[in-house]
Design a protein around this motif. Structure first.
Motif, mmCIF file in Angstrom:
data_model
loop_
_atom_site.group_PDB
_atom_site.id
_atom_site.type_symbol
_atom_site.label_atom_id
_atom_site.label_comp_id
_atom_site.label_asym_id
_atom_site.label_seq_id
_atom_site.Cartn_x
_atom_site.Cartn_y
_atom_site.Cartn_z
ATOM 1 N N SER A 242 0.964 -1.366 -0.179
ATOM 2 C CA SER A 242 -0.143 -0.003 -0.007
ATOM 3 C C SER A 242 0.893 1.378 -0.115
ATOM 4 O O SER A 242 1.782 1.395 0.523
ATOM 5 C CB SER A 242 -0.898 -0.143 1.160
ATOM 6 N N ALA A 243 0.570 2.340 -0.704
ATOM 7 C CA ALA A 243 1.184 3.426 -0.782
ATOM 8 C C ALA A 243 0.327 4.785 -1.214
ATOM 9 O O ALA A 243 -0.806 4.208 -1.554
ATOM 10 C CB ALA A 243 2.494 3.259 -1.995
ATOM 11 N N SER A 244 0.773 5.543 -1.012
ATOM 12 C CA SER A 244 0.049 6.984 -1.496
ATOM 13 C C SER A 244 0.684 7.623 -2.772
ATOM 14 O O SER A 244 1.738 7.061 -3.268
ATOM 15 C CB SER A 244 0.397 7.902 -0.361
ATOM 16 N N ALA A 245 -0.066 8.409 -3.454
ATOM 17 C CA ALA A 245 0.256 8.865 -4.584
ATOM 18 C C ALA A 245 1.626 9.929 -4.692
ATOM 19 O O ALA A 245 2.131 10.138 -5.482
ATOM 20 C CB ALA A 245 -0.968 9.663 -5.215
ATOM 21 N N THR A 246 1.812 10.374 -3.343
ATOM 22 C CA THR A 246 2.949 11.162 -2.985
ATOM 23 C C THR A 246 4.104 10.356 -2.551
ATOM 24 O O THR A 246 5.051 11.045 -2.022
ATOM 25 C CB THR A 246 2.348 12.431 -2.080
ATOM 26 N N SER A 247 4.155 9.130 -2.373
ATOM 27 C CA SER A 247 5.217 8.462 -1.741
ATOM 28 C C SER A 247 6.379 8.364 -2.671
ATOM 29 O O SER A 247 6.429 8.475 -3.959
ATOM 30 C CB SER A 247 4.883 6.794 -1.702
ATOM 31 N N SER A 248 7.710 8.386 -2.350
ATOM 32 C CA SER A 248 8.890 8.565 -3.198
ATOM 33 C C SER A 248 8.899 7.584 -4.229
ATOM 34 O O SER A 248 9.401 7.692 -5.490
ATOM 35 C CB SER A 248 10.089 8.426 -2.356
ATOM 36 N N GLN A 250 6.754 6.023 -5.849
ATOM 37 C CA GLN A 250 5.568 6.093 -6.780
ATOM 38 C C GLN A 250 5.634 7.332 -7.681
ATOM 39 O O GLN A 250 5.451 7.301 -8.946
ATOM 40 C CB GLN A 250 4.161 6.163 -6.245
ATOM 41 N N VAL A 251 6.227 8.441 -6.944
ATOM 42 C CA VAL A 251 6.769 9.713 -7.717
ATOM 43 C C VAL A 251 7.857 9.094 -8.718
ATOM 44 O O VAL A 251 7.990 9.689 -9.814
ATOM 45 C CB VAL A 251 6.977 10.777 -6.813
ATOM 46 N N SER A 252 8.713 8.369 -8.317
ATOM 47 C CA SER A 252 9.928 8.146 -8.941
ATOM 48 C C SER A 252 9.470 7.343 -10.299
ATOM 49 O O SER A 252 10.043 7.411 -11.374
ATOM 50 C CB SER A 252 10.933 7.397 -8.321
ATOM 51 N N ILE A 253 8.674 6.315 -9.801
ATOM 52 C CA ILE A 253 8.032 5.662 -11.147
ATOM 53 C C ILE A 253 7.320 6.700 -12.238
ATOM 54 O O ILE A 253 7.544 6.348 -13.495
ATOM 55 C CB ILE A 253 7.399 4.560 -10.675
ATOM 56 N N ASN A 254 6.269 7.230 -11.604
ATOM 57 C CA ASN A 254 6.026 8.105 -12.508
ATOM 58 C C ASN A 254 6.853 9.131 -13.402
ATOM 59 O O ASN A 254 6.503 9.301 -14.737
ATOM 60 C CB ASN A 254 4.990 9.294 -11.708
ATOM 61 N N ASN A 255 7.706 9.645 -13.076
ATOM 62 C CA ASN A 255 8.858 10.688 -13.546
ATOM 63 C C ASN A 255 9.449 9.540 -14.661
ATOM 64 O O ASN A 255 9.599 9.988 -15.544
ATOM 65 C CB ASN A 255 9.842 10.978 -12.491
ATOM 66 N N MET A 256 9.862 8.279 -14.222
ATOM 67 C CA MET A 256 10.418 7.338 -15.169
ATOM 68 C C MET A 256 9.719 7.193 -16.378
ATOM 69 O O MET A 256 10.005 7.558 -17.696
ATOM 70 C CB MET A 256 10.951 6.144 -14.555
ATOM 71 N N ARG A 257 8.387 6.919 -16.017
ATOM 72 C CA ARG A 257 7.254 6.720 -17.207
ATOM 73 C C ARG A 257 7.225 7.869 -18.017
ATOM 74 O O ARG A 257 7.154 7.764 -19.211
ATOM 75 C CB ARG A 257 6.103 6.185 -16.657
ATOM 76 N N HIS A 258 6.971 8.867 -17.268
ATOM 77 C CA HIS A 258 6.573 9.981 -18.345
ATOM 78 C C HIS A 258 7.911 10.527 -19.277
ATOM 79 O O HIS A 258 7.755 11.087 -20.236
ATOM 80 C CB HIS A 258 6.312 11.140 -17.397
ATOM 81 N N LEU A 259 8.946 10.057 -18.612
ATOM 82 C CA LEU A 259 10.354 10.303 -19.555
ATOM 83 C C LEU A 259 10.644 9.574 -20.525
ATOM 84 O O LEU A 259 11.473 9.664 -21.360
ATOM 85 C CB LEU A 259 11.489 10.614 -18.716
ATOM 86 N N THR A 260 10.003 8.358 -20.630
ATOM 87 C CA THR A 260 9.998 7.282 -21.388
ATOM 88 C C THR A 260 8.990 6.733 -22.331
ATOM 89 O O THR A 260 8.826 5.891 -22.871
ATOM 90 C CB THR A 260 10.613 6.057 -20.899
ATOM 91 N N GLY A 261 8.111 7.939 -22.684
ATOM 92 C CA GLY A 261 6.759 7.837 -23.304
ATOM 93 C C GLY A 261 5.550 7.158 -22.816
ATOM 94 O O GLY A 261 4.619 7.054 -23.432
ATOM 95 N N GLY A 262 5.571 7.399 -21.513
ATOM 96 C CA GLY A 262 4.373 6.955 -20.652
ATOM 97 C C GLY A 262 3.451 8.199 -20.574
ATOM 98 O O GLY A 262 3.826 9.414 -20.404
ATOM 99 N N ASN A 263 2.287 7.949 -20.968
ATOM 100 C CA ASN A 263 1.185 9.144 -20.893
ATOM 101 C C ASN A 263 -0.074 8.668 -20.182
ATOM 102 O O ASN A 263 -1.070 9.222 -20.247
ATOM 103 C CB ASN A 263 0.740 9.596 -22.267
ATOM 104 N N MET A 264 -0.006 7.738 -19.401
ATOM 105 C CA MET A 264 -1.202 7.200 -18.627
ATOM 106 C C MET A 264 -1.279 8.088 -17.354
ATOM 107 O O MET A 264 -0.330 8.510 -16.816
ATOM 108 C CB MET A 264 -0.994 5.563 -18.230
ATOM 109 N N ALA A 265 -2.363 7.802 -16.649
ATOM 110 C CA ALA A 265 -2.599 8.654 -15.628
ATOM 111 C C ALA A 265 -1.919 8.279 -14.520
ATOM 112 O O ALA A 265 -1.686 6.844 -14.205
ATOM 113 C CB ALA A 265 -4.241 8.829 -15.404
ATOM 114 N N ASP A 266 -1.534 9.167 -13.498
ATOM 115 C CA ASP A 266 -0.962 8.764 -12.284
ATOM 116 C C ASP A 266 -2.124 8.206 -11.182
ATOM 117 O O ASP A 266 -3.305 8.472 -11.477
ATOM 118 C CB ASP A 266 -0.125 9.963 -11.715
ATOM 119 N N ALA A 267 -1.512 7.807 -9.970
ATOM 120 C CA ALA A 267 -2.453 7.369 -9.155
ATOM 121 C C ALA A 267 -2.885 8.630 -8.430
ATOM 122 O O ALA A 267 -2.485 9.887 -8.448
ATOM 123 C CB ALA A 267 -1.893 6.520 -7.997
#
Length: 766
Positions: A242-248, A250-267
């Motif tokens: 279990s995690a929150s949308a602001t956990s370190s 999840q934030v790191s994974i979001n940044n990695m996805r958006h930098l490598t072509g990911g455009n899906m919504a975050d949590a």
């Protein structure tokens, strides 16, 4: 209709099984999430918290809203949906309230919090059954719709899900199941040094039970909220903590996805229930027809694009003031817009499940991958430290002899635990790696999923190949005689009988095939359920046909777990959307499945304690004596041995001889030697060689005289009158007038049809 809700009162005692606390609390209903059910035009909401307390029939609210359109006269419709039923549905003319103060709607921001007692004339307490305050994961929501009086246009629509504070998803349950897994891990590590128990093998059975329970909520089905919440208790076993949308992380994974072509919504930072498809629980139905028509009106318009309508000459859609406020609302993201055409709607299966634990859909695999890296790092660190300790301590003379064997076996021990770890992570890695391929979100995430899947599957297939090759080249029994191979790859087959060494292969294949259907059939729940049911039935049939384990108790335990999977998979048919099963029956099915899985967890808890060795603490009269356990494989002495299968069955009791044919033995050495000669009778053609003899007997090395031999031969000759031929299978002995011995408790069978004398115990030896 309310009486149908009250039927849940009969299953309330079962619900208490999942409650972590039994303390009394105030009966209340409150909003758990708020969303727009149509694009906001007149009423903008930033916060909407309302709670109803049954004790004093009062309402507490905390609202932050704004009315932005001038000269709007509206009527308000309030609709309550409880398990798909509508016990409350009424419309209020706001112009008739407060002497017309709300007609037209005043243009101002309203922010306030207060507690207001409700008048008894409303009869609210009589409309809400008491079970609504007790059943966990309540499926209910309230909808407020504002419709313009003159035009009939929908000006605002807000939906708020309701909760009573009870849920089967409890942090205490997560810690309890995690503690049991930790105990099983410690027991498996401890008993790895003494391979005479089943603890290392039961570790996989326990964790696979957790993983299977979590995977049952990943299909495209309309689960009841109570079962979906129950399944999230085992999300940690899949690597989804279990995690929150602001956990370190999840934030790191979001940044990695958006930098490598990911455009899906975050949590989302709020509850994932707000974004659930309205066809599914806890909504259980499409909204009103007004909502459907209005949502079609805005089919191509999202919240982020509403301000683009300001260039339109017509103001039939959104006013300029509304557009400015919607910009602020979109930036704040406090209340989200969820319509039929919204892209942020969570569909059944993996999206709802992972978002329920605070993880975005596109982040599921990367979360599992990072968890696997942490587990691998811990395992390698422990193995390295263990090797260093052995290397240091073996240099001392006092420990060198004792640790020399361990230094030789340590590489095999390490390979076995690496293999066991791959078996444990095989289920989550295959499911989420394959599912990541269907998202097409981030090329780096897909690349990592390919590498991880190949690594795990490859490390499993290589030992399987070596094991099968060794069994085919020699014999399956060679798998248990070659110590190096058994110590390295024993987790695959050591728990099974030699002729059933391949029994793990069907399970590995079943896990992979189920992952394929889970990942690639997300749009067809019927196919998923049918495939899962066929696979589970095939596994159960294989266990019943092969009975692969070395003990009956182990077979019974494996069969019980397989039956649990089959029954729960069959019950999941009731969650198919095409069946349109009512919400209350689906809740009952979910509770029954939760109880069945909970019982299986309790069984594994007891099994873990037994394999830990706690049975030794019981009094001796309650424990099976060690002598009762047959010699053989050390794995047959495990805690699961409720019965054993002797390889060479023998009688369990002694059969006494016939006292009529048991004669005393002569004392002279000549007669002893004569007995040896008479062991074979030329006339009968029979022999007593190979018959069981008493433990104490002797033969004098001196040679008897010719006279003695002739006397003894004449004494035992078949022609003598004291010897009568018989077809008896009893072993007869010679007689002596000087001394007799008690009858021997042993009984042997001679192929002869006549009674022949044998060597008996000599009285002169102690």
């Amino acid at each position: 209709m309310i009486s149908r809700v009250a039927r849940l009162r009969h299953i309330a005692p079962l619900i208490l099984i999942f409650s972590s606390l039994a303390a009394a609390r105030d009966e209340s209903l409150f909003t758990s999430s708020v969303t727009y059910c149509s694009p906001p035009e007149t009423l903008l909401i930033q916060q909407f918290d309302i709670a109803y307390f049954a004790k004093n029939e009062s309402i507490w609210f905390n609202i932050s809203a704004a009315s932005v359109d001038p000269n709007v006269n509206v009527t308000a419709n309030v609709m309550l949906n409880v398990y798909g039923m509508h016990p409350v549905n009424f419309t209020i003319d706001l112009c008739s309230l407060f002497n017309g103060a709300l007609c037209p709607l005043p243009m101002y921001n309203f922010t306030g919090s207060d507690s207001i007692p409700l008048p008894s004339s409303l009869g609210v307490s009589g409309k809400i059954p008491s079970i609504a305050f007790q059943i966990p994961d309540l499926e209910a929501y309230a909808q407020l719709s504002l419709t313009e009086v003159s035009t009939g246009a929908l000006k605002a629509c807000v939906q708020a899900t309701l909760s009573n504070g009870w849920s089967v998803h409890q942090v205490a349950v997560e810690w309890a199941t995690g503690g049991l897994a930790l105990l099983a891990i410690l027991s498996a590590i401890f008993h790895s040094f003494a391979p005479d128990t089943l603890a290392p093998f039961r570790l996989f059975d326990l964790l696979y039970l957790y993983q299977w329970a979590a995977s049952t909520a990943l299909l495209d089905l309309n689960y009841s909220s109570v079962y979906r919440a129950f399944a999230t208790n085992f999300a940690w076993a899949m690597g989804l903590f279990s995690a929150s949308a602001t956990s370190s992380i999840q934030v790191s994974i979001n940044n990695m996805r958006h930098l490598t072509g990911g455009n899906m919504a975050d949590a989302t930072g709020d509850s994932a229930v707000a974004l659930v498809n309205r066809k599914l629980s806890p909504y259980n139905s499409m909204t009103s027809s007004a909502f459907i028509d209005t949502s079609n009106q805005y089919a191509a318009v999202g919240v982020e694009n509403l301000w683009a309508l300001t260039d339109m000459t017509s103001t039939n859609y959104v006013s300029a003031a509304s557009v400015a406020s919607v910009k602020e609302l979109s930036a704040a993201a406090d209340v989200q817009l969820v319509t039929q055409s919204s892209s942020n709607v969570l569909q059944a299966g993996v999206p709802i499940y992972v978002n329920s634990v605070g993880i975005a859909t596109a982040n599921a695999f990367m979360t599992v991958f990072l968890t696997f890296l942490i587990i691998a790092a811990i395992l390698l660190a422990v193995i390295s430290v263990g090797y260093c300790v052995l290397a240091v301590t073996s240099r001392h003379g006092r420990w060198k002899e004792h640790l020399a064997d361990w230094q030789y076996r340590y590489p095999s021990f390490s390979r076995a635990w690496l293999l066991r770890t791959c078996l444990i992570v095989f289920t989550p890695v295959t499911i989420f790696a394959l599912y990541q391929w269907t998202l097409k979100d981030s090329w780096l995430s897909i690349l990592i999923s390919v590498f991880l899947l190949v690594a795990v599957v490859g490390y499993l297939l290589y030992p399987v190949f070596l094991t099968i090759r060794l069994a085919l080249r020699s014999t399956p029994y060679a798998l248990y005689t070659q110590s190096d191979h058994l110590a390295s790859y024993g987790p695959l087959y050591a728990i099974y009988r030699s002729e059933r060494f391949y029994a793990t292969t069907p399970l590995i294949l079943a896990i992979f095939v189920k992952a394929l259907f889970t990942a690639f059939s997300q749009a067809n729940g019927e196919v998923q359920v049918v495939a899962m049911l066929i696979i589970e039935c095939a596994l159960l049939a294989s266990l019943l046909a092969l009975r692969p384990h070395k003990s009956r108790g182990a077979d019974v335990l494996a069969t019980y777990l397989a039956i649990t999977r089959v029954v729960c998979t069959g019950l999941m048919i009731g969650f198919l959307e095409s069946l349109n099963l009512g919400a209350i029956p689906r809740v009952v099915i979910g509770i029954v499945m939760a109880v069945i899985i909970s019982v299986a967890v309790i069984v594994m808890f007891v099994n873990t304690l037994v394999n830990l060795g706690l049975m030794r603490l019981l009094p001796a009269r309650y424990r099976r004596r060690r002598d009762d356990i047959p010699d053989g494989s050390v794995l047959e002495k495990g805690a699961d041995d409720t019965d054993w299968r002797p390889r060479n069955p023998t009688p369990q009791r002694n059969i006494p001889l016939d006292p009529d044919v048991n004669q005393p033995y002569p004392d002279s050495p000549s007669q002893t030697l004569t007995d040896r000669h008479s062991a074979y009778s030329e006339e009968s053609g029979s022999t007593t060689l190979g018959s069981l003899l008493p433990q104490r007997w002797s033969i004098q090395p001196s040679q008897p005289s010719t006279h003695s031999r002739s006397n003894s031969q004449s004494q035992y000759s078949p022609s003598q009158s004291n010897y009568s031929p018989s077809c008896s299978n009893h072993l007869s002995t010679a007689s002596s007038p000087r001394q007799s011995v008690p009858p021997s408790p042993l009984r042997t069978h001679s192929p002869s049809h006549s009674r022949q004398p044998t060597i008996d115990e000599h009285p002169s030896f102690p």
